[in-house]
Every structure is written in C-alpha cells, then in structure tokens.
Scaffold this motif. Structure first.
Motif, PDB file in Angstrom:
ATOM      1  N   LYS A  95       0.830  -1.211   0.000  1.00 53.51           N
ATOM      2  CA  LYS A  95       0.000   0.000   0.000  1.00 53.51           C
ATOM      3  C   LYS A  95       0.864   1.262   0.000  1.00 53.51           C
ATOM      4  N   ARG A  96       1.960   1.214   0.741  1.00 52.15           N
ATOM      5  CA  ARG A  96       2.803   2.402   0.879  1.00 52.15           C
ATOM      6  C   ARG A  96       3.692   2.618  -0.343  1.00 52.15           C
ATOM      7  N   TRP A  97       4.190   1.547  -0.935  1.00 47.03           N
ATOM      8  CA  TRP A  97       5.071   1.657  -2.104  1.00 47.03           C
ATOM      9  C   TRP A  97       4.516   0.802  -3.254  1.00 47.03           C
ATOM     10  N   PRO A  98       3.384   1.187  -3.811  1.00 43.27           N
ATOM     11  CA  PRO A  98       2.736   0.355  -4.844  1.00 43.27           C
ATOM     12  C   PRO A  98       3.530   0.236  -6.146  1.00 43.27           C
ATOM     13  N   ASP A  99       4.428   1.187  -6.398  1.00 41.30           N
ATOM     14  CA  ASP A  99       5.175   1.171  -7.658  1.00 41.30           C
ATOM     15  C   ASP A  99       6.562   0.557  -7.521  1.00 41.30           C
ATOM     16  N   ASN A 100       6.887   0.104  -6.324  1.00 43.82           N
ATOM     17  CA  ASN A 100       8.204  -0.486  -6.097  1.00 43.82           C
ATOM     18  C   ASN A 100       8.207  -1.939  -6.572  1.00 43.82           C
ATOM     19  N   LYS A 101       8.987  -2.226  -7.616  1.00 43.01           N
ATOM     20  CA  LYS A 101       9.001  -3.569  -8.195  1.00 43.01           C
ATOM     21  C   LYS A 101       9.580  -4.610  -7.239  1.00 43.01           C
ATOM     22  N   PHE A 102      10.489  -4.183  -6.375  1.00 42.30           N
ATOM     23  CA  PHE A 102      11.062  -5.116  -5.404  1.00 42.30           C
ATOM     24  C   PHE A 102       9.992  -5.643  -4.454  1.00 42.30           C
ATOM     25  N   ILE A 103       9.037  -4.776  -4.101  1.00 39.83           N
ATOM     26  CA  ILE A 103       7.983  -5.155  -3.149  1.00 39.83           C
ATOM     27  C   ILE A 103       6.813  -5.843  -3.836  1.00 39.83           C
ATOM     28  N   THR A 104       6.384  -5.301  -4.972  1.00 42.86           N
ATOM     29  CA  THR A 104       5.166  -5.821  -5.608  1.00 42.86           C
ATOM     30  C   THR A 104       5.428  -6.825  -6.726  1.00 42.86           C
ATOM     31  N   GLY A 105       6.665  -6.868  -7.230  1.00 38.99           N
ATOM     32  CA  GLY A 105       6.957  -7.770  -8.343  1.00 38.99           C
ATOM     33  C   GLY A 105       6.965  -9.232  -7.933  1.00 38.99           C
TER      34      GLY A 105
END
Length: 479
Positions: free
Chosen positions: A350-360
C-alpha cells in the motif's frame, strides 16, 4: 479456525455474482459452514498444544490446592470472556448486526481510537513471542530424541549433553522454506497434521504418567502447597516460581474460536455453546495432565514432562512423542507467523505500490508442483524474520520462563481486557453501576495477576541466563 490472538486485519473480496442464498451470506461473503460442534473441535485442537507440557511443573509449584484452583479460575475466566466476545461478533446487535471478521474489526466497532492500535500491538507482539517460544520448544524436543537414544544405549547415569543451537538452525531452515508459500490456505494440511500431533504427544504424556503412578515403587513426594521451602527451594524461589507457574497456565489457555454459519440457534449462541464444550474438555484434559503429571513426578516435576527425563523407557515411545512435538510446532509456527507476514507485506504494498522489489512476482516452474510465485521482497523479509526469531531463541533457550512470559503478556489484554471493555460498550453500562464495577474489578485483578506472572518469568529468564553463564565459565577450563 482463528486464534483469539490471531484475529488479524485481512482484506476480503466481496462476492457480487452467483446465487447469494446458496453460496454466500447476506453480507456478500462466502457462506460459513461451521457449527457449534466443529467450533468445539477447533477450540480443543487449537488450545491443546505445547502449553500442556509445563502443567505438571506448574502444579508442582502451586500444590494440590492452589494448582487445580488456578487452572479452574483461568478456565472460568476464559469461558466467561469468550461469551462476551461471541456477543460482540456482530455489532451493534449481537444477532442482526454487522459481522466483524477479525478481532481488530470488533475492537474498532465498539472501542475505536487508540485501542485499535493497542489491540494490534498486543496481537502482533503475542504472535512474535509465540514463534520464538515454538523455536525453543521444537529444538528441546529434537535434543530430547538424541538424548533418549543416548540414555538407552549408555545408561541413565551418563550425561548425554547436547546443544540446542544446531537443532534451532535446522528448525529455522525448515521454516524459511515453508514461509515462502504465498497463500496461507495452501498450508491447511499442515494445520490438520499439527492438531493430530498435539493430541498424540499430550496423550502419550498422560499415559506414561498414569503408568508411572500405577507402577508402584518409590512414590514421588507431593504436598498440598507444592514445592517445600527449605527442602526443594528457598523462600524467594518459591515466590518467583509461583508467579511463573501462573504465567505457564495462562499460556496454556491461549483461546480460539471459529466463524460459524448463520442458522438456528443464532451465531452468538452457537459460539457460546462451542466455547462451553471446548473449554470444559480442554480443562478436563489439562487437569489430567497437570495432576497426574504431578503425582508421577512430585515436587521434582521437570519443566517439560516429555523432555525432562522423568521417563526413560520405553525410549521409542519417548522419541515418538518428541517427534510429534517437533512436527506439531513446525505447523504451529506457520499458523502464527503467516498473519505477521501478510500484514507487513500488505502494508508495504500500500505504501510503495510502484516499487518492483515489493510488488513484483516471478513465476517459477517446480517439478511435480506446477507454477510457483517468487517475490524477492517476500523472500528477503520472511527469511529475515525467521532468522531473527531463531537468534532470539538461541539467546533465551529457556522453555518455562519464555512460556510464562508469553502467557502473562497476552492473557490480560486479549482474553480479559478487550472483551470486557467491548461488552461494557455494547451494553452501554453506566459508570459505577454494580455490573460495571465488578467487571472492572475482574479486569484489574487479572491485570495484577498478569503483572506478577510476568515478573516471575522475567526473574526466571535472568536467573537462567546467570546459571548458564556460570556453567559456561565453570566448564571452560576443562574444554
């Protein structure tokens, strides 16, 4: 099956298609199938766990009078507050109100404000403590298998000392692998296996205790007041051990409930019936384990009656019981750590939706297992969590002390305080009315009990650390 300390925030998808009457409840969520009978079974299988291993030791500290009395008191309080929680499942009306699917949703509905945050802190803190405690307990059981075989081969007077650390590392490696499974529902088979294992080792412990008592020979020394000052312990040790024993019993009564289907009787009444059957059955089993264990071992009851070697033979049965404990805790660890994983991962997304490390997420084909999703963030975060809990367990590898501390820290807020506060809010009780007053007295009394239990466990941890340090220094010249 949801543990009271595990009613963690989760996101659900509303179902807006299909036959609502057939597959979904009136609030659009998937229809629940639980009954008071299945709820009772879930309570029994979830509550009877590693806490049962320390009950003989706890009764030994308290004695024949106070020991069973404390067990019964915790049983009554747990059932009483669970009935309040059952009434709060739907708000504001216990029969027709909006359903609250997590503990934090219930607290938000009735109390709101900072108390929701305090509830979350209590829940997640309890979950972290339990995962550390399970790492300790599993390693002790693995060590006990090795020691049991050593005693059988070389005699009961041989030292057969073994370090817990390598087994904690083995346990942590297993958890690192299991923790990478992204969907908690894929681990349901592990929960079933864990429940079977918990019944197995608890039953073996009771059976061996009964056999030891019935076998005659030298009878273990017991007393109405438990361990004797001047004979077994010093006066100060008696006080601290009594406090710690209360914490161990509190840990054993970590309570669970289930979400039941909407059918006559109403959900809250079905939950109350399930709680009555579940808590009554659990209390009977605990009485059996604690009292028969105390009768078998007396004032010298070990902290863990399956790893303290009050039993040596049949060695294969001791081995099997300890393997059951280890297998149970492999599954139980995942039950308690998965909500922590999901919370951190959902909040990070939710906080870093565009971070590929987190959402990828990357697909990997596993032979005989199909496609498996790999997330770098999940890999790093979950592995780090398991490693940290293992390191803390290595620093504090003391079974009874840690269990007592977890029980003391979680019993009052999650089992007593929040259910009572929500019941008062639901009933709109006037301050200083008779019912309001005695409920507040009960809550404060349980708070004081939790405080002294925590103090006893902290003192036990400090003393165990000092003893371990002295032992290391004394053996160092001979190493």
């Amino acid at each position: 099956m949801e543990k009271k300390s595990m009613f963690i925030e989760q996101s659900f998808t509303d179902h807006k298609s299909g036959d609502m009457n057939k597959n979904f409840d009136d609030d659009g969520r998937q229809k629940r199938t639980g009954t008071w009978m299945t709820g009772s079974a879930h309570i029994i299988t979830a509550v009877i766990g590693s806490g049962v291993l320390s009950l003989a030791w706890a009764i030994a500290q308290l004695g024949w009078v106070a020991g069973p009395a404390v067990l019964m008191a915790f049983s009554f309080i747990t059932y009483f507050t669970s009935t309040m929680l059952a009434d709060c499942y739907r708000s504001p009306d216990p029969v027709t109100g909006k359903r609250n699917y997590t503990y934090m949703e219930v607290v938000r509905s009735y109390l709101g404000g900072r108390k929701v945050m305090l509830c979350g802190l209590a829940q997640y803190g309890n979950l972290i403590g339990i995962t550390i405690g399970y790492t300790i307990t599993a390693s002790i059981s693995m060590v006990a298998v090795k020691r049991s075989n050593c005693f059988h081969k070389n005699g009961h007077n041989v030292k057969c000392s073994t370090s817990n650390t390598p087994f904690m590392i083995i346990f942590a490696c297993i958890q690192i692998v299991l923790s990478q499974i992204p969907n908690f529902h894929n681990l349901s088979w592990l929960s079933i296996l864990a429940a079977v294992m918990s019944f197995s080792y608890a039953s073996i412990g009771v059976g061996l205790s009964i056999a030891k008592v019935a076998g005659g020979g030298v009878h273990a020394r017991t007393a109405l007041t438990g361990v004797t000052v001047g004979v077994d312990v010093t006066g100060s040790d008696k006080v601290w051990r009594t406090f710690q024993a209360v914490g161990d019993i509190a840990f054993a009564y970590a309570y669970s409930t289930d979400t039941l289907k909407a059918s006559p009787p109403s959900e809250n009444k079905a939950m109350k019936r399930a709680s009555l059957v579940g808590v009554s059955t659990t209390t009977f089993f605990y009485m059996l384990c604690g009292c028969v264990g105390y009768a078998a071992f007396g004032n010298n009851a070990p902290g863990n009656f399956l790893t303290g070697f009050g039993f040596y033979e049949p060695f294969w049965l001791i081995d099997f019981a300890n393997v059951c404990i280890a297998v149970h805790l492999v599954g139980a660890y995942q039950v308690f750590c998965q909500p922590i994983f999901q919370f951190v991962e959902s909040q990070s997304a939710k906080r870093w939706p565009d971070n590929k490390f987190i959402t990828g997420e990357y697909k990997m084909n596993v032979p005989c297992g199909g496609d498996f999703g790999i997330s770098l963030f999940r890999l790093v975060w979950r592995t780090s969590y398991v490693v940290v809990t293992a390191v803390v367990a290595m620093i504090f590898p003391f079974f009874n002390d840690f269990l007592g501390l977890i029980g003391a820290a979680s019993f009052w807020p999650l089992t007593v305080y929040f259910p009572i506060e929500m019941h008062i809010a639901q009933k709109k009780m006037k301050k200083f009315s008779f019912t309001w007053t005695w409920l507040k007295i009960l809550s404060w009394a349980c708070f004081l009990v939790s405080l002294v239990a925590a103090a006893g466990s902290v003192q036990g941890l400090i003393q165990s650390l000092l003893n371990a340090d002295l032992f290391t220094k004394s053996v160092a010249p001979f190493s």
